[in-house]
Scaffold this active site. Structure first.
Site, PDB file in Angstrom:
ATOM      1  N   GLU A  65       7.113  10.476  -3.111  1.00 10.42           N
ATOM      2  CA  GLU A  65       7.081   9.091  -3.134  1.00 10.42           C
ATOM      3  C   GLU A  65       7.087   8.491  -4.418  1.00 10.42           C
ATOM      4  O   GLU A  65       6.406   8.994  -5.342  1.00 10.42           O
ATOM      5  CB  GLU A  65       5.450   8.618  -2.369  1.00 10.42           C
ATOM      6  N   PHE A 122      -4.652   0.474  -3.426  1.00  7.78           N
ATOM      7  CA  PHE A 122      -4.581  -0.668  -4.245  1.00  7.78           C
ATOM      8  C   PHE A 122      -3.500  -1.394  -4.150  1.00  7.78           C
ATOM      9  O   PHE A 122      -3.443  -2.731  -4.634  1.00  7.78           O
ATOM     10  CB  PHE A 122      -4.157   0.113  -5.767  1.00  7.78           C
ATOM     11  N   CYS A 135       4.276   1.017   1.313  1.00  2.59           N
ATOM     12  CA  CYS A 135       4.398   2.305   1.996  1.00  2.59           C
ATOM     13  C   CYS A 135       5.650   2.115   3.122  1.00  2.59           C
ATOM     14  O   CYS A 135       6.003   3.045   3.490  1.00  2.59           O
ATOM     15  CB  CYS A 135       2.996   2.788   2.783  1.00  2.59           C
ATOM     16  N   LYS A 147     -14.770  -0.131   1.357  1.00  3.16           N
ATOM     17  CA  LYS A 147     -14.685   0.559   0.148  1.00  3.16           C
ATOM     18  C   LYS A 147     -13.356   0.284  -0.449  1.00  3.16           C
ATOM     19  O   LYS A 147     -12.393   0.901  -0.136  1.00  3.16           O
ATOM     20  CB  LYS A 147     -14.918   2.075  -0.017  1.00  3.16           C
ATOM     21  N   SER A 156      -2.766   7.523  -0.364  1.00  3.75           N
ATOM     22  CA  SER A 156      -1.689   8.652  -0.408  1.00  3.75           C
ATOM     23  C   SER A 156      -2.073   9.668   0.387  1.00  3.75           C
ATOM     24  O   SER A 156      -3.096  10.036   1.026  1.00  3.75           O
ATOM     25  CB  SER A 156      -1.663   9.077  -1.944  1.00  3.75           C
ATOM     26  N   GLU A 182     -10.736   0.993  -6.388  1.00  4.40           N
ATOM     27  CA  GLU A 182     -11.602   0.641  -7.600  1.00  4.40           C
ATOM     28  C   GLU A 182     -10.576  -0.133  -8.630  1.00  4.40           C
ATOM     29  O   GLU A 182     -10.832  -0.453  -9.597  1.00  4.40           O
ATOM     30  CB  GLU A 182     -12.060   1.871  -8.237  1.00  4.40           C
TER      31      GLU A 182
HETATM   32  P1  NAD Z   1      -5.026   6.622  -3.270  1.00  2.00           P
HETATM   33  O1  NAD Z   1      -4.981   7.835  -2.155  1.00  2.00           O
HETATM   34  O2  NAD Z   1      -4.882   7.149  -4.699  1.00  2.00           O
HETATM   35  O3  NAD Z   1      -6.404   6.028  -3.122  1.00  2.00           O
HETATM   36  C1  NAD Z   1      -6.678   5.592  -1.845  1.00  2.00           C
HETATM   37  C2  NAD Z   1      -8.364   5.427  -1.569  1.00  2.00           C
HETATM   38  O4  NAD Z   1      -8.839   6.767  -2.091  1.00  2.00           O
HETATM   39  C3  NAD Z   1      -9.003   4.519  -2.923  1.00  2.00           C
HETATM   40  O5  NAD Z   1      -9.963   3.587  -2.272  1.00  2.00           O
HETATM   41  C4  NAD Z   1      -9.486   5.671  -3.843  1.00  2.00           C
HETATM   42  O6  NAD Z   1     -10.669   5.301  -4.486  1.00  2.00           O
HETATM   43  C5  NAD Z   1      -9.703   6.821  -2.965  1.00  2.00           C
HETATM   44  N1  NAD Z   1      -9.527   8.007  -3.531  1.00  2.00           N
HETATM   45  C6  NAD Z   1      -8.728   8.400  -4.823  1.00  2.00           C
HETATM   46  N2  NAD Z   1      -8.813   9.653  -5.033  1.00  2.00           N
HETATM   47  C7  NAD Z   1      -9.559  10.019  -4.024  1.00  2.00           C
HETATM   48  C8  NAD Z   1     -10.295  11.518  -4.021  1.00  2.00           C
HETATM   49  N3  NAD Z   1      -9.998  12.560  -4.692  1.00  2.00           N
HETATM   50  N4  NAD Z   1     -11.173  11.722  -3.119  1.00  2.00           N
HETATM   51  C9  NAD Z   1     -11.483  10.782  -2.248  1.00  2.00           C
HETATM   52  N5  NAD Z   1     -11.190   9.484  -2.280  1.00  2.00           N
HETATM   53  C10 NAD Z   1     -10.170   9.166  -3.473  1.00  2.00           C
HETATM   54  O7  NAD Z   1      -3.762   5.815  -2.989  1.00  2.00           O
HETATM   55  P2  NAD Z   1      -3.610   4.318  -3.910  1.00  2.00           P
HETATM   56  O8  NAD Z   1      -2.582   5.036  -5.279  1.00  2.00           O
HETATM   57  O9  NAD Z   1      -4.653   3.472  -4.215  1.00  2.00           O
HETATM   58  O10 NAD Z   1      -2.606   3.495  -2.727  1.00  2.00           O
HETATM   59  C11 NAD Z   1      -0.932   4.105  -2.828  1.00  2.00           C
HETATM   60  C12 NAD Z   1      -0.899   4.878  -1.678  1.00  2.00           C
HETATM   61  O11 NAD Z   1      -1.257   4.439  -0.454  1.00  2.00           O
HETATM   62  C13 NAD Z   1       0.833   5.184  -1.475  1.00  2.00           C
HETATM   63  O12 NAD Z   1       0.742   6.664  -1.277  1.00  2.00           O
HETATM   64  C14 NAD Z   1       1.127   4.463  -0.289  1.00  2.00           C
HETATM   65  O13 NAD Z   1       2.117   4.993   0.481  1.00  2.00           O
HETATM   66  C15 NAD Z   1      -0.063   4.710   0.526  1.00  2.00           C
HETATM   67  N6  NAD Z   1      -0.515   3.659   1.398  1.00  2.00           N
HETATM   68  C16 NAD Z   1      -0.002   3.955   2.689  1.00  2.00           C
HETATM   69  C17 NAD Z   1      -0.116   2.869   3.759  1.00  2.00           C
HETATM   70  C18 NAD Z   1       0.314   3.303   5.361  1.00  2.00           C
HETATM   71  O14 NAD Z   1       0.211   2.216   6.044  1.00  2.00           O
HETATM   72  N7  NAD Z   1       0.800   4.543   5.515  1.00  2.00           N
HETATM   73  C19 NAD Z   1      -0.338   1.402   3.455  1.00  2.00           C
HETATM   74  C20 NAD Z   1      -0.537   1.241   2.112  1.00  2.00           C
HETATM   75  C21 NAD Z   1      -0.500   2.247   0.990  1.00  2.00           C
END
Ligand code: NAD
Length: 490
Positions: free
Chosen positions: A381, A155, A287, A179, A232, A182
């Site tokens: 985090e 997000f 991140c 994808k 994450s 959401e």
């Molecule tokens: P998230 O892991 O909750 O969601 C990421 C994606 O995974 C979304 O598209 C979501 O729909 C999907 N998802 C969520 N739950 C899922 C599940 N149980 N099974 C399968 N898919 C699922 O992350 P977020 O809250 O959208 O983003 C924030 C996180 O992203 C933070 O931890 C941040 O550090 C990380 N991030 C990392 C980088 C990097 O370069 N390392 C860059 C940007 C964000």
């Protein structure tokens, strides 16, 4: 019953160049975190929608991959000018769905332009190799696309993160299923529209919205060859294991806990402003955010300046909102727990309210001193505008704390000593290191990617390293001299 008019039309998947009919899908509400207002709905697609998208991507692949790369990049040159033309609208969209300030949202689109420019340089970077390996026998190596690939986004950068993957993967000849998160599905619609306007053939980029169900379907789909994921660590692990167990190529970027080590000889003003910006930019939802500072020795003079800097950061003005009510509650809970565990809250952002936007999800800048490594706030985090300060006597103690954390996205040192900076460059256990820089993002052409639990899989996600991820090598050996002897190398 009252019918509510949404500010943005209900989001639809984008398949084969058209907005798809989502009539059968369940939907989820989309709120603007700036105001808490309902602004749209997003379909929670299932395997059928994914199948349609994959079929469209498969149908587009033969012609797209056979198009010379110099022609493919022409579309992205045009696309870049469209991003520039629509900069304000794109930034407004990011701001509305993610809650950033306008300047931050605009910077995100500017970064998307830089990523597109890099993809346009691909013809200069990927030419193959050729050698006469024995008399009249020639070997050549070419980079070929993988086929239908997928990109799953988080997000926190609704516009930039999709651009980490779309331009490079497509210019290199792949077709894609995107994808989006959401929670922020609006920017992706506009990206698809602009790419179509730039001349991208139908089916080369398809967007399927949804949550866990669609991500699992992507990992399982037999016709998707590679999956990139950003999100994450918990979900990155799930996606990496599931995609690779289905024999797909996968790179999965996870969360972070980035340590900023501040030495007493650091430039006080520059350090204070850099650390404050690192922890609070994009409301701490990066991140690359410096969420933890380690003060080494006598650094009170810098901490005082840092608090003064952080006090200038005002929610609703130069500080955006966090993504959701749950995120606000989680962040405030971290602060409360740290305080209860004995840390000292120097600046408290709990309970922030922005006049006129009382239902928005705001947390003010927060600085907490005397955090110890055993506290939850030092380990997890937080993903909010919160800086946890730990104290050590020596740089080795600081590095031991940094090295022990399971993540490894970024680490930074603030000092005017070259030898101390060099020591941290050598000993920090992270993929991206900053010296007097609080957000050490390696800009193009360098690649972006952390270590340890911040990234699973080989290759980084952007820059030159991404070429390895999005292509496979074809090695061809030719012989044109029929008179040559046959030997073991023939
Ligand atoms: P998230 O892991 O909750 O969601 C990421 C994606 O995974 C979304 O598209 C979501 O729909 C999907 N998802 C969520 N739950 C899922 C599940 N149980 N099974 C399968 N898919 C699922 O992350 P977020 O809250 O959208 O983003 C924030 C996180 O992203 C933070 O931890 C941040 O550090 C990380 N991030 C990392 C980088 C990097 O370069 N390392 C860059 C940007 C964000």
């Amino acid at each position: 019953m009252e019918v509510q008019t949404l500010k943005y039309p209900a989001i639809r998947n984008h398949i084969a160049g058209r907005a798809a009919d989502n009539a059968s899908a369940d939907t989820m509400d989309v709120f603007s975190p700036l105001t808490g207002a309902l602004i749209s709905t997003v379909p929670l697609s299932g395997a059928t929608a994914l199948d349609e998208a994959v079929q469209a991507a498969q149908a587009a692949f033969p012609s797209w991959s056979a198009t010379p790369i110099k022609e493919r990049v022409q579309i992205f040159y045009r696309y870049k000018t469209l991003l520039e033309r629509d900069m304000k609208a794109l930034a407004d969209l990011v701001r509305e769905e993610n809650g950033k300030t306008y300047d931050e949202a605009r910077a995100e689109v500017e970064k998307a332009i830089e990523l597109t420019e890099f993809a346009c340089s691909m013809p200069q970077l990927i030419q193959g190799e050729f050698l006469e390996v024995s008399k009249g026998v020639e070997a050549r190596v070419e980079r070929k696309p993988l086929g239908v690939v997928a990109s799953i986004a988080p997000f926190n950068f609704p516009n930039m993160v999709p651009h980490w993957t779309i331009p490079n993967a497509l210019v290199l000849g792949n077709t894609m299923i995107l994808k989006p998160s959401e929670q922020v599905p609006l920017s992706a619609v506009k990206i698809a529209e602009l790419l179509k306007e730039a001349g991208l053939p139908d089916g080369v980029l398809n967007i399927v919205n949804g949550d866990r169900t669609i991500v699992e379907a992507i990992c399982d789909h037999p016709d998707i060859t590679a999956v990139s994921f950003v999100g994450s660590t918990k979900i990155a692990k799930v996606v990496y294991i599931r995609a690779t167990s289905n024999l797909k190529r996968c790179v999965a970027l996870g969360g972070a806990k980035n340590h900023l080590m501040v030495l007493p000889d650091a430039h006080p003003d520059m350090t204070a402003s850099n650390v404050a910006a690192s922890m609070s930019g994009c409301a701490g939802q990066r991140c690359m955010a410096g969420s933890t500072m380690i003060g080494v020795g006598a650094v009170d003079h810098i901490v005082n300046k840092l608090v003064a800097e952080a006090q200038k950061i005002v929610p609703g003005q130069n500080l955006g909102s966090v993504i959701s009510r749950e995120a606000k509650e989680r962040i405030e809970q971290h602060i409360t727990e740290a305080e209860a565990a004995g840390a000292k809250v120097l600046l408290d952002g709990r309970g922030a309210v922005v006049p006129g936007h009382e239902d928005g999800y705001y947390v003010g800048p927060t600085v907490i001193d005397y955090v110890t490594p055993d506290m939850r706030i030092a380990q997890e985090e937080v993903f909010g505008p919160v800086l946890a300060i730990m104290r050590t006597n020596t740089l080795d103690e600081a590095l031991a704390i940094e090295n022990a954390n399971p993540y490894g996205n970024a680490a930074a040192v603030f000092t005017q000593s070259g030898s101390h900076a060099r020591y941290v460059m050598d000993h920090a256990n992270a993929g991206m290191i900053g010296v007097n820089i609080g957000v050490p993002v390696p800009r193009e052409p360098f690649s972006f990617g952390g270590w340890n639990e911040s990234k699973f899989g080989a290759c980084d996600i952007t820059g030159k390293s991404s070429i390895e991820f999005w292509t496979q090598l074809k090695k061809t050996t030719t012989k044109w001299n029929p008179e040559s002897r046959v030997n073991w190398m023939s």
